[in-house]
Scaffold this motif. Structure first.
Motif, mmCIF file in Angstrom:
data_model
loop_
_atom_site.group_PDB
_atom_site.id
_atom_site.type_symbol
_atom_site.label_atom_id
_atom_site.label_comp_id
_atom_site.label_asym_id
_atom_site.label_seq_id
_atom_site.Cartn_x
_atom_site.Cartn_y
_atom_site.Cartn_z
ATOM 1 N N ILE A 65 -12.011 -6.921 5.097
ATOM 2 C CA ILE A 65 -11.408 -5.598 4.806
ATOM 3 C C ILE A 65 -12.522 -4.601 4.499
ATOM 4 O O ILE A 65 -12.513 -3.461 4.979
ATOM 5 C CB ILE A 65 -10.425 -5.678 3.615
ATOM 6 N N ILE A 79 -8.959 3.703 7.770
ATOM 7 C CA ILE A 79 -7.952 2.702 8.119
ATOM 8 C C ILE A 79 -6.588 3.344 7.894
ATOM 9 O O ILE A 79 -6.275 3.763 6.781
ATOM 10 C CB ILE A 79 -8.100 1.450 7.235
ATOM 11 N N HIS A 102 2.243 -2.155 2.617
ATOM 12 C CA HIS A 102 2.004 -0.953 1.815
ATOM 13 C C HIS A 102 2.762 0.222 2.427
ATOM 14 O O HIS A 102 2.665 0.424 3.639
ATOM 15 C CB HIS A 102 0.517 -0.585 1.817
ATOM 16 N N PRO A 103 3.472 0.989 1.605
ATOM 17 C CA PRO A 103 4.010 2.251 2.141
ATOM 18 C C PRO A 103 2.830 3.140 2.588
ATOM 19 O O PRO A 103 1.698 2.910 2.152
ATOM 20 C CB PRO A 103 4.716 2.877 0.936
ATOM 21 N N PHE A 104 3.070 4.090 3.410
ATOM 22 C CA PHE A 104 2.067 5.029 3.944
ATOM 23 C C PHE A 104 1.178 4.401 5.006
ATOM 24 O O PHE A 104 0.310 5.049 5.561
ATOM 25 C CB PHE A 104 1.167 5.644 2.848
ATOM 26 N N PHE A 105 1.339 3.108 5.300
ATOM 27 C CA PHE A 105 0.538 2.438 6.319
ATOM 28 C C PHE A 105 1.382 2.289 7.586
ATOM 29 O O PHE A 105 2.603 2.144 7.509
ATOM 30 C CB PHE A 105 0.177 1.029 5.824
ATOM 31 N N THR B 8 -7.059 3.796 1.717
ATOM 32 C CA THR B 8 -6.169 4.764 2.379
ATOM 33 C C THR B 8 -4.719 4.688 1.911
ATOM 34 O O THR B 8 -4.137 5.726 1.577
ATOM 35 C CB THR B 8 -6.198 4.578 3.911
ATOM 36 N N PRO B 9 -4.087 3.481 1.867
ATOM 37 C CA PRO B 9 -2.658 3.493 1.542
ATOM 38 C C PRO B 9 -2.349 3.900 0.108
ATOM 39 O O PRO B 9 -1.201 4.167 -0.217
ATOM 40 C CB PRO B 9 -2.200 2.052 1.803
ATOM 41 N N ARG B 11 -4.152 6.453 -1.364
ATOM 42 C CA ARG B 11 -4.601 7.839 -1.557
ATOM 43 C C ARG B 11 -3.477 8.847 -1.725
ATOM 44 O O ARG B 11 -3.675 9.873 -2.383
ATOM 45 C CB ARG B 11 -5.537 8.261 -0.417
ATOM 46 N N PRO B 12 -2.283 8.585 -1.171
ATOM 47 C CA PRO B 12 -1.194 9.542 -1.466
ATOM 48 C C PRO B 12 -0.930 9.661 -2.966
ATOM 49 O O PRO B 12 -0.422 10.683 -3.422
ATOM 50 C CB PRO B 12 0.013 8.933 -0.742
ATOM 51 N N ARG B 18 -10.546 10.261 -2.193
ATOM 52 C CA ARG B 18 -11.095 8.980 -1.730
ATOM 53 C C ARG B 18 -11.800 8.231 -2.843
ATOM 54 O O ARG B 18 -11.907 7.017 -2.821
ATOM 55 C CB ARG B 18 -12.120 9.216 -0.609
ATOM 56 N N ALA B 85 -7.026 -2.732 -0.295
ATOM 57 C CA ALA B 85 -5.600 -2.965 -0.041
ATOM 58 C C ALA B 85 -5.482 -4.270 0.732
ATOM 59 O O ALA B 85 -6.073 -4.417 1.800
ATOM 60 C CB ALA B 85 -5.036 -1.809 0.771
#
Lengths: 149, 90
Positions: A65, A79, A102-105, B8-9, B11-12, B18, B85
């Motif tokens: 990752i 990503i 994960h939400p938003f992915f 990234t997932p 960051r909302p 970041r 993540a």
């Protein structure tokens, strides 16, 4: 609506066919703030333990990752999601997918039947984690914006 | 101050940021500072007994903090903690 160049989708399908009969997995890279357009893909090994369960489970090692995150950053991308295959099963999210997503992915799931990638669908988990919503994929024939490897 | 990088997932939840510079002398203190700023992270990171969730990976210099001193892992000025993540399913 999500967009992906045909070239990238072909790469993903080839990789997932090579992984068959195990599940294959990789990352989707895109521009931050515009998470609807896939600009690059990055395959990684399926690290699920025990190995014998990789026909129906996948996991990514933390080191992979981190490397993917570094590579995306080098390309000035982020990503934005991940893809994996369902060998000889429909390309709908499983209960395990929902528990661990994960939400938003963006999640691409490809059905690989008898070693052949037959179709890919895109899913996004609702923020309350209650269910996945399917997103339409638009395949771009001309890859003007792909930054490449 | 130590820096913490947000994947990234997540960051909302940080208004798109970041990375953040946060007060803390240990990994646990920096995570607490992050949770104080954005309380939604508490349920992401911790079990009800206060232990880190199994699928939360907190990395310091390429080492998982569980392989160091866990939440008590000391941090020096300018150290960077990284939240990864997890990517897993079936």
């Amino acid at each position: 609506m999500l967009t992906i160049p045909q070239k990238l989708l072909d790469e993903i399908h080839r990789y997932l066919e090579e992984a068959y009969p195990e599940e294959g997995v990789g990352f989707l890279f895109g521009l931050e703030g515009n998470e609807t357009s896939v600009k690059a893909q990055h395959p990684v090994p399926n690290a699920w333990q025990p190995e014998v369960e990789r026909v129906r489970r996948y996991d990514v090692a933390p080191q992979d990752i981190m490397e993917a995150d570094d590579k995306a950053e080098e390309m000035e991308l982020s990503i934005i999601g991940a893809y994996h295959s369902h060998p000889d099963h429909p390309n709908q999210p499983s209960d395990t997918d929902r528990e661990r997503a994960h939400p938003f992915f963006i999640y691409f799931i490809t059905s690989v039947e008898n070693g052949k990638a037959v179709s890919t669908r895109a899913w996004r988990l609702l923020e309350d984690r209650s269910k996945f919503i399917e997103e339409e994929i638009e395949i771009m024939e001309t890859d003007w914006f792909n930054l490449g490897d | 101050m130590p820096i913490i990088k947000i994947p990234t997932p997540l960051r909302p939840h940080t208004e798109g940021r970041r990375e953040l510079e946060l007060e803390g002398k240990t990994a646990g203190e920096v995570l607490d500072a992050l949770c104080a700023l954005y309380p939604v992270f508490r349920e992401h990171f911790y079990e009800e007994n206060g232990e880190l969730r199994k699928f939360v990976n907190i990395i310091l210099d390429e080492s998982h903090i569980k392989d160091l001193q866990g939440l008590d892992t000391p941090l020096a000025e300018g150290d960077t903690l990284r939240i990864l993540a997890s990517i897993s399913g079936g």
